[in-house]
Design a protein around this motif. Structure first.
Motif, PDB file in Angstrom:
ATOM      1  N   VAL A 173       1.021  -1.004  -0.025  1.00 19.77           N
ATOM      2  CA  VAL A 173      -0.075  -0.011  -0.005  1.00 19.77           C
ATOM      3  C   VAL A 173       0.843   1.206   0.069  1.00 19.77           C
ATOM      4  N   GLU A 174       0.555   2.123  -0.933  1.00 20.70           N
ATOM      5  CA  GLU A 174       1.453   3.281  -0.993  1.00 20.70           C
ATOM      6  C   GLU A 174       0.332   4.496  -1.028  1.00 20.70           C
ATOM      7  N   GLY A 175       0.323   5.032   0.292  1.00 22.35           N
ATOM      8  CA  GLY A 175      -0.920   6.210   0.064  1.00 22.35           C
ATOM      9  C   GLY A 175      -2.286   5.709  -0.044  1.00 22.35           C
ATOM     10  N   SER A 176      -3.037   6.017  -1.018  1.00 25.15           N
ATOM     11  CA  SER A 176      -4.447   5.433  -1.235  1.00 25.15           C
ATOM     12  C   SER A 176      -4.327   4.322  -2.379  1.00 25.15           C
ATOM     13  N   ASP A 177      -3.159   3.997  -2.869  1.00 26.75           N
ATOM     14  CA  ASP A 177      -2.775   3.273  -4.212  1.00 26.75           C
ATOM     15  C   ASP A 177      -2.360   1.719  -3.620  1.00 26.75           C
ATOM     16  N   LEU A 178      -2.800   0.682  -4.441  1.00 27.96           N
ATOM     17  CA  LEU A 178      -2.341  -0.641  -4.262  1.00 27.96           C
ATOM     18  C   LEU A 178      -1.322  -0.851  -5.336  1.00 27.96           C
ATOM     19  N   ILE A 179      -0.205  -1.476  -4.800  1.00 27.88           N
ATOM     20  CA  ILE A 179       0.824  -1.956  -5.762  1.00 27.88           C
ATOM     21  C   ILE A 179       0.477  -3.347  -5.871  1.00 27.88           C
ATOM     22  N   ILE A 180       0.117  -3.829  -6.953  1.00 27.37           N
ATOM     23  CA  ILE A 180      -0.321  -5.310  -7.081  1.00 27.37           C
ATOM     24  C   ILE A 180       0.670  -5.931  -7.898  1.00 27.37           C
ATOM     25  N   LYS A 181       1.259  -6.978  -7.615  1.00 25.54           N
ATOM     26  CA  LYS A 181       2.012  -7.844  -8.239  1.00 25.54           C
ATOM     27  C   LYS A 181       1.440  -9.314  -8.406  1.00 25.54           C
ATOM     28  N   GLN A 182       1.231  -9.684  -9.597  1.00 25.25           N
ATOM     29  CA  GLN A 182       0.987 -11.313  -9.775  1.00 25.25           C
ATOM     30  C   GLN A 182       2.038 -12.060  -9.645  1.00 25.25           C
ATOM     31  N   ARG A 183       1.863 -13.249  -8.991  1.00 24.46           N
ATOM     32  CA  ARG A 183       2.902 -14.123  -8.636  1.00 24.46           C
ATOM     33  C   ARG A 183       2.540 -15.458  -9.196  1.00 24.46           C
ATOM     34  N   PHE A 184       3.652 -15.936  -9.435  1.00 29.26           N
ATOM     35  CA  PHE A 184       3.400 -17.362 -10.186  1.00 29.26           C
ATOM     36  C   PHE A 184       4.203 -18.212  -9.387  1.00 29.26           C
ATOM     37  N   ASN A 185       3.615 -19.658  -9.059  1.00 27.43           N
ATOM     38  CA  ASN A 185       4.297 -20.735  -8.248  1.00 27.43           C
ATOM     39  C   ASN A 185       3.453 -21.889  -8.600  1.00 27.43           C
TER      40      ASN A 185
END
Length: 178
Positions: free
Chosen positions: A121-133
């Motif tokens: 979470v950065e301020g009101s933004d979400l930093i979303i990273k899709q992961r693979f496993n």
């Protein structure tokens, strides 16, 4: 670039840190629900009736020792956007939060495909990273089975909104000597 939309049935695992979750709301009971809602918005999931929140688990056994601090192990070289110093990190920054929810799964037992997202979470933004496993489907579905089994053994419904493990964790910490 936006996230690719997902099609049901699917099970979603969100990985974050407690400090990140508390940036959304101090109460993780509210913050996890809001995080799911915000992720669904980003994934273009509009039918909230197909969302079933299964588990919010805060791991309290992942302690790092000063000699083993390795930026690669600490979630993309940062925790809570703070620099690491040579002293012990606050436990809240180290506690990993796993949130699991179903989207359009007909039953809890259906063992659907699993998508993983790492969120900061950065301020009101979400930093979303899709992961693979490749092994995550088995792990997540086994986790859901285990939680369901534990709840049923203790005459509790599953999924249950209030995660009893969180309450147990609070009680355990309240009794620890300082």
């Amino acid at each position: 670039m936006g996230l690719p939309s997902i099609n049901p049935p699917i099970r979603v695992l969100i990985r974050t840190r407690l400090a990140q979750l508390q940036k959304i709301d101090p109460s993780f009971d509210k913050a996890d629900t809001e995080l799911i809602k915000r992720l669904c918005d980003r994934l273009s999931i509009t039918d909230e009736t197909k969302i079933r929140h299964l588990i919010t688990r805060i791991s309290d056994d992942k302690k790092l020792d000063d000699k083993k601090m390795d930026d690669k192990k600490l979630d993309d070289k940062k925790l809570d956007d703070e620099k690491l110093d040579d002293k012990k990190l606050d436990d809240k920054k180290l506690e990993r939060v796993d949130i699991i929810f179903d989207y359009g799964s007909p039953t809890i037992d259906c063992q659907p495909q699993v998508m993983i997202y790492s969120i900061t979470v950065e301020g009101s933004d979400l930093i979303i990273k899709q992961r693979f496993n490749p092994n995550i489907r088995k792990f997540v579905n086994l986790t859901v089975e285990t939680f369901e089994s534990i709840n049923l053994e203790n005459n509790r419904c599953f999924p249950i909104r209030a995660d009893i493990r969180a309450e147990t964790r609070r009680q355990r910490r309240a009794v620890l000597p300082t």
